[in-house]
Motif scaffolding. Sequence first.
Motif, PDB file in Angstrom:
ATOM      1  N   GLN B  41       0.941  -1.086  -0.240  1.00  0.00           N
ATOM      2  CA  GLN B  41      -0.062  -0.179   0.282  1.00  0.00           C
ATOM      3  C   GLN B  41       0.677   0.879   0.291  1.00  0.00           C
ATOM      4  N   ILE B  42       1.916   1.208   0.579  1.00  0.00           N
ATOM      5  CA  ILE B  42       2.781   2.091   0.969  1.00  0.00           C
ATOM      6  C   ILE B  42       3.434   2.261  -0.725  1.00  0.00           C
ATOM      7  N   MET B  43       3.556   1.480  -1.028  1.00  0.00           N
ATOM      8  CA  MET B  43       4.877   1.931  -1.951  1.00  0.00           C
ATOM      9  C   MET B  43       4.396   1.701  -3.524  1.00  0.00           C
ATOM     10  N   GLY B  44       2.899   1.014  -3.245  1.00  0.00           N
ATOM     11  CA  GLY B  44       1.972   1.094  -4.584  1.00  0.00           C
ATOM     12  C   GLY B  44       1.889   0.365  -5.938  1.00  0.00           C
ATOM     13  N   SER B  45       3.006  -0.717  -4.997  1.00  0.00           N
ATOM     14  CA  SER B  45       3.340  -1.877  -5.681  1.00  0.00           C
ATOM     15  C   SER B  45       3.959  -3.215  -5.118  1.00  0.00           C
ATOM     16  N   GLN B  46       3.231  -4.649  -5.873  1.00  0.00           N
ATOM     17  CA  GLN B  46       3.356  -5.568  -5.081  1.00  0.00           C
ATOM     18  C   GLN B  46       4.689  -5.807  -5.092  1.00  0.00           C
ATOM     19  N   ASP B  47       5.366  -6.063  -6.385  1.00  0.00           N
ATOM     20  CA  ASP B  47       6.382  -6.177  -6.245  1.00  0.00           C
ATOM     21  C   ASP B  47       7.678  -5.784  -5.000  1.00  0.00           C
ATOM     22  N   GLU B  48       7.157  -3.982  -5.226  1.00  0.00           N
ATOM     23  CA  GLU B  48       8.705  -3.417  -4.068  1.00  0.00           C
ATOM     24  C   GLU B  48       7.355  -3.567  -2.882  1.00  0.00           C
ATOM     25  N   GLY B  49       6.538  -3.743  -2.005  1.00  0.00           N
ATOM     26  CA  GLY B  49       5.682  -4.746  -1.074  1.00  0.00           C
ATOM     27  C   GLY B  49       6.436  -5.810  -0.926  1.00  0.00           C
ATOM     28  N   TRP B  50       6.639  -6.476  -1.248  1.00  0.00           N
ATOM     29  CA  TRP B  50       7.821  -7.728  -1.223  1.00  0.00           C
ATOM     30  C   TRP B  50       8.556  -7.485  -1.156  1.00  0.00           C
ATOM     31  N   ASP B  51       9.617  -6.867  -1.914  1.00  0.00           N
ATOM     32  CA  ASP B  51      11.170  -6.824  -1.371  1.00  0.00           C
ATOM     33  C   ASP B  51      10.934  -5.958  -0.131  1.00  0.00           C
ATOM     34  N   ILE B  52      10.512  -5.166   0.457  1.00  0.00           N
ATOM     35  CA  ILE B  52      10.699  -4.139   1.353  1.00  0.00           C
ATOM     36  C   ILE B  52      10.210  -5.104   2.343  1.00  0.00           C
ATOM     37  N   ALA B  53       9.077  -6.174   2.326  1.00  0.00           N
ATOM     38  CA  ALA B  53       9.241  -6.698   3.491  1.00  0.00           C
ATOM     39  C   ALA B  53      10.299  -7.844   3.243  1.00  0.00           C
ATOM     40  N   GLN B  54      10.955  -8.525   2.648  1.00  0.00           N
ATOM     41  CA  GLN B  54      11.685  -9.046   2.979  1.00  0.00           C
ATOM     42  C   GLN B  54      12.599  -8.472   3.899  1.00  0.00           C
ATOM     43  N   GLU B  55      12.947  -7.185   3.327  1.00  0.00           N
ATOM     44  CA  GLU B  55      14.025  -6.794   4.174  1.00  0.00           C
ATOM     45  C   GLU B  55      13.674  -6.567   5.674  1.00  0.00           C
ATOM     46  N   VAL B  56      12.275  -5.864   6.009  1.00  0.00           N
ATOM     47  CA  VAL B  56      12.024  -6.084   7.346  1.00  0.00           C
ATOM     48  C   VAL B  56      12.519  -6.629   8.113  1.00  0.00           C
ATOM     49  N   PHE B  57      11.768  -7.959   7.493  1.00  0.00           N
ATOM     50  CA  PHE B  57      12.406  -9.436   8.340  1.00  0.00           C
ATOM     51  C   PHE B  57      13.510  -9.606   8.643  1.00  0.00           C
ATOM     52  N   ILE B  58      14.444  -9.590   6.945  1.00  0.00           N
ATOM     53  CA  ILE B  58      15.461 -10.089   7.719  1.00  0.00           C
ATOM     54  C   ILE B  58      16.483  -8.890   8.876  1.00  0.00           C
ATOM     55  N   SER B  59      16.174  -7.936   8.784  1.00  0.00           N
ATOM     56  CA  SER B  59      16.482  -7.131  10.013  1.00  0.00           C
ATOM     57  C   SER B  59      16.275  -7.215  11.099  1.00  0.00           C
ATOM     58  N   VAL B  60      14.610  -7.517  11.075  1.00  0.00           N
ATOM     59  CA  VAL B  60      14.091  -8.708  12.344  1.00  0.00           C
ATOM     60  C   VAL B  60      15.122  -9.050  12.524  1.00  0.00           C
ATOM     61  N   TRP B  61      15.380 -10.662  11.733  1.00  0.00           N
ATOM     62  CA  TRP B  61      16.408 -11.722  12.827  1.00  0.00           C
ATOM     63  C   TRP B  61      17.639 -10.905  12.873  1.00  0.00           C
ATOM     64  N   LYS B  62      18.730  -9.756  12.196  1.00  0.00           N
ATOM     65  CA  LYS B  62      19.251  -9.769  12.989  1.00  0.00           C
ATOM     66  C   LYS B  62      19.501  -8.725  14.234  1.00  0.00           C
ATOM     67  N   VAL B  77       7.147  -4.460  14.385  1.00  0.00           N
ATOM     68  CA  VAL B  77       7.700  -4.789  12.969  1.00  0.00           C
ATOM     69  C   VAL B  77       6.940  -4.147  11.800  1.00  0.00           C
ATOM     70  N   ARG B  78       5.740  -3.543  12.702  1.00  0.00           N
ATOM     71  CA  ARG B  78       4.883  -2.827  11.270  1.00  0.00           C
ATOM     72  C   ARG B  78       5.838  -0.885  11.534  1.00  0.00           C
ATOM     73  N   LYS B  79       6.452  -1.131  12.298  1.00  0.00           N
ATOM     74  CA  LYS B  79       6.884   0.555  12.750  1.00  0.00           C
ATOM     75  C   LYS B  79       8.635   1.019  11.890  1.00  0.00           C
ATOM     76  N   ILE B  80       8.550  -0.156  11.755  1.00  0.00           N
ATOM     77  CA  ILE B  80       9.897  -0.641  10.784  1.00  0.00           C
ATOM     78  C   ILE B  80       9.515  -0.750   9.995  1.00  0.00           C
ATOM     79  N   THR B  81       8.697  -1.099   9.043  1.00  0.00           N
ATOM     80  CA  THR B  81       8.038  -1.535   7.633  1.00  0.00           C
ATOM     81  C   THR B  81       7.427   0.199   7.188  1.00  0.00           C
ATOM     82  N   VAL B  82       6.815   0.860   7.580  1.00  0.00           N
ATOM     83  CA  VAL B  82       6.494   2.004   7.517  1.00  0.00           C
ATOM     84  C   VAL B  82       7.569   2.450   7.139  1.00  0.00           C
ATOM     85  N   ASN B  83       8.388   2.932   7.950  1.00  0.00           N
ATOM     86  CA  ASN B  83       9.613   3.715   8.198  1.00  0.00           C
ATOM     87  C   ASN B  83      10.458   3.384   6.704  1.00  0.00           C
ATOM     88  N   ALA B  84      10.993   1.733   7.065  1.00  0.00           N
ATOM     89  CA  ALA B  84      11.668   1.530   5.981  1.00  0.00           C
ATOM     90  C   ALA B  84      11.007   2.127   4.358  1.00  0.00           C
TER      91      ALA B  84
END
Lengths: 135, 197
Positions: B41-62, B77-84
């Motif tokens: 919703q924020i990025m306006g594209s599913q592909d980008e949403g998917w990619d950012i979400a991946q980065e978010v979870f990887i940063s969660v792990w780290k 996690v939601r806050k990390i996502t919005v900020n990212a």
Amino acid sequence: MSHLSFEELSQFIDKELPNWRMAEIKEHIDNCPACKEKLDTLLLIDQSIRETYKEYNTEKFSAEVLERVESKPVRYSFRLKLATIGVAISLAFGITFGFLRSTYRENLEEEKYKLISQHYIISSGDMGIIFISDK
Amino acid sequence: MKKYREENDTELIRRIQKGDEKAFEEIIRRYSNRIINLATQIMGSQDEGWDIAQEVFISVWKNIKSFDISKNFYPWVRKITVNACYEELRRRKGHIESSLDDVEEGEPSIDVPDDAYSPEDIFDKIELKEAVEEALNSLPKHYRVTLWLRIIENLSYEEIAETLEINIGTVKSRINMARKMMQDKLKYYLEEKDESS
Ligand SMILES: [Zn+2]
């Protein structure tokens, strides 16, 4: 009896009005077909938005994430690189700095000392602490 | 995996902090869909949403070791996502601003394609769901994400204000405007529905 405004109907749906006003609006709607219709339209729009929520292939998603955390070599797409930069900058600066600035804007004097202490925390780069400071 | 499904977030996070990948997998299973939807919703594209979400979870792990276990996990996690997402959007604009609010001008601007389609041409050919997606997509990003946090994430105005780092008055007016715009964009379709019912 004047009709309800769009704003009030919107806040009524969100339950963001004081209880007494919620009750008044409820009563008005029960007795006013015109406002009831407006409310129903707004509820229909909300419901339709809920239905745009998608189910993604989370197994594929999960596998991709796990593959990357296991630090196997990954072919980075340009898009993915951009996303990485986004998250990294966000974690390093965005979250805290954005928070600091908006807080600064809103509570200029009052928050001054708090900001200074938070800034100190940020420089330690500890994400956990950053989020603790973010109320 | 079954035993993990029965555990609450806190128990899972404790395991993840010790390096348990299965627990991490369960956390991804629990929240990735919401995060991908939000980022989309924020990025306006599913592909980008998917990619950012991946980065978010990887940063969660780290960064999970520094997560305060007494807090709720998902809002973090939601806050990390919005900020990212906002950070990425800001980066694309070619300058680093320090508030989420600077990503986009506050009011609807040229990116609202009000005249980009004629309702008569399109709305009678597509189903409500598509019409809603189209309308939602054409909202200015700030309006779309604010409305999304209210309706899908079920946040109060106050929680939205905290998540987006804006004041409550702005939340109120954005939601109000977003609903107005949605109604306007779906007018033709909503009227059709009334007539046919
Ligand atoms: Zn009325």
